[in-house]
Design an enzyme around this catalytic site. Structure first.
Site, PDB file in Angstrom:
ATOM      1  N   GLU A   1      -3.199  -4.322  -3.010  1.00 40.27           N
ATOM      2  CA  GLU A   1      -3.726  -5.201  -4.135  1.00 40.27           C
ATOM      3  C   GLU A   1      -3.610  -4.513  -5.414  1.00 40.27           C
ATOM      4  O   GLU A   1      -3.142  -4.780  -6.496  1.00 40.27           O
ATOM      5  CB  GLU A   1      -5.029  -5.551  -3.823  1.00 40.27           C
ATOM      6  CG  GLU A   1      -5.349  -6.541  -2.733  1.00 40.27           C
ATOM      7  CD  GLU A   1      -5.393  -5.670  -1.464  1.00 40.27           C
ATOM      8  OE1 GLU A   1      -4.917  -4.681  -1.312  1.00 40.27           O
ATOM      9  OE2 GLU A   1      -6.062  -6.098  -0.648  1.00 40.27           O
ATOM     10  N   ASN A  24       0.838  -1.309  -0.173  1.00 45.32           N
ATOM     11  CA  ASN A  24       0.081  -0.051  -0.072  1.00 45.32           C
ATOM     12  C   ASN A  24       0.913   1.203  -0.081  1.00 45.32           C
ATOM     13  O   ASN A  24       1.874   1.117   0.663  1.00 45.32           O
ATOM     14  CB  ASN A  24      -1.034  -0.016   1.085  1.00 45.32           C
ATOM     15  CG  ASN A  24      -0.560  -0.324   2.489  1.00 45.32           C
ATOM     16  OD1 ASN A  24       0.641  -1.002   2.720  1.00 45.32           O
ATOM     17  ND2 ASN A  24      -1.103   0.202   3.576  1.00 45.32           N
ATOM     18  N   GLU A  75       0.504   5.299   0.753  1.00 40.04           N
ATOM     19  CA  GLU A  75      -0.460   6.295   1.255  1.00 40.04           C
ATOM     20  C   GLU A  75      -0.258   7.449   0.943  1.00 40.04           C
ATOM     21  O   GLU A  75       1.106   7.887   0.130  1.00 40.04           O
ATOM     22  CB  GLU A  75      -0.488   6.211   2.832  1.00 40.04           C
ATOM     23  CG  GLU A  75      -1.168   4.718   3.184  1.00 40.04           C
ATOM     24  CD  GLU A  75      -1.190   4.802   4.546  1.00 40.04           C
ATOM     25  OE1 GLU A  75      -0.992   5.577   5.580  1.00 40.04           O
ATOM     26  OE2 GLU A  75      -2.035   3.692   5.027  1.00 40.04           O
TER      27      GLU A  75
HETATM   28  N1  THU Z   1      -5.442  -1.528   2.588  1.00 41.11           N
HETATM   29  C1  THU Z   1      -4.858  -2.254   1.515  1.00 41.11           C
HETATM   30  O1  THU Z   1      -3.436  -2.006   1.114  1.00 41.11           O
HETATM   31  N2  THU Z   1      -5.455  -3.340   1.065  1.00 41.11           N
HETATM   32  C2  THU Z   1      -6.900  -3.554   1.623  1.00 41.11           C
HETATM   33  O2  THU Z   1      -7.608  -4.341   0.852  1.00 41.11           O
HETATM   34  C3  THU Z   1      -7.564  -2.850   2.863  1.00 41.11           C
HETATM   35  C4  THU Z   1      -6.751  -1.568   3.224  1.00 41.11           C
HETATM   36  C5  THU Z   1      -4.449  -0.192   2.935  1.00 41.11           C
HETATM   37  C6  THU Z   1      -4.963   0.942   2.535  1.00 41.11           C
HETATM   38  C7  THU Z   1      -4.403   1.996   3.740  1.00 41.11           C
HETATM   39  O3  THU Z   1      -3.126   2.273   3.481  1.00 41.11           O
HETATM   40  C8  THU Z   1      -4.252   0.942   4.889  1.00 41.11           C
HETATM   41  O4  THU Z   1      -4.329  -0.344   4.505  1.00 41.11           O
HETATM   42  C9  THU Z   1      -5.464   1.493   5.960  1.00 41.11           C
HETATM   43  O5  THU Z   1      -6.763   1.242   5.253  1.00 41.11           O
END
Ligand code: THU
Length: 160
Positions: A74, A61, A63
């Site tokens: 994903e 992820n 941000e």
């Molecule tokens: N997150 C993901 O990377 N995948 C998911 O399916 C659920 C949430 C990340 C997004 C954000 O950076 C952090 O987790 C908290 O929501």
């Protein structure tokens, strides 16, 4: 008239129950998780995908201070794979999530709704299901044989 739908899934109490390729995907997703850029949520997610040619790619992820501009692990991974290998099918996707400070306390982390919708597009596009595994540092793993199992009444291009 009342109707019901059921989903089938496999539950692994520990990742040691996985086969070799699944273990490899789990390791690659865990490695990718370490590199997640998640200074705001401190929730780190790693993802690996297995292609039909045997190649494995991973991502995490990413941000942003403007929160909606960030992206889940994903979709970061899937979009990179699609951008670079548009014609190669995806066989499996493995997701590992967990908080930076107490990751082992998290149960298996399922993909968010937007990622499920994106994954549906990949299954539709390649006309083949993708095995999806989600897990956490607790080492428990859940497997479904299609994203459709996680998104009943999904919307895809066939409606357009
Ligand atoms: N997150 C993901 O990377 N995948 C998911 O399916 C659920 C949430 C990340 C997004 C954000 O950076 C952090 O987790 C908290 O929501």
């Amino acid at each position: 008239m009342k109707k019901e739908t059921q989903i089938g899934y496999e539950y692994f109490k520990n990742s040691s129950e996985l086969n070799d390729i699944e273990k490899e995907l789990f390791e690659r997703a865990k490695e990718a998780r370490e590199n997640a850029y998640a200074p705001y949520s401190n929730f780190l997610v790693g993802c690996s995908v297995l292609l039909e040619n045997g190649a494995i790619y991973s991502g995490n992820n990413q941000e942003n201070a403007a929160f909606p501009s960030g992206l889940c692990a994903e979709r970061t991974t899937l979009f990179w794979v699609a951008a670079n290998f548009p014609k190669v099918k995806i066989k499996k996707i493995f997701i590992v999530g967990g908080h930076r400070e107490f990751p082992e306390k998290n149960p298996p982390i399922p993909p968010c709704g937007a990622c499920r919708q994106s994954l549906i597009e990949f299954e539709t596009k390649q006309n083949e299901n993708i095995d999806l595994y989600f897990s956490s540092m607790s080492e428990e793993v859940v497997k479904v044989q299609s994203i459709k199992d996680l998104l009943p009444f999904y919307f895809d291009g066939t409606f357009l």
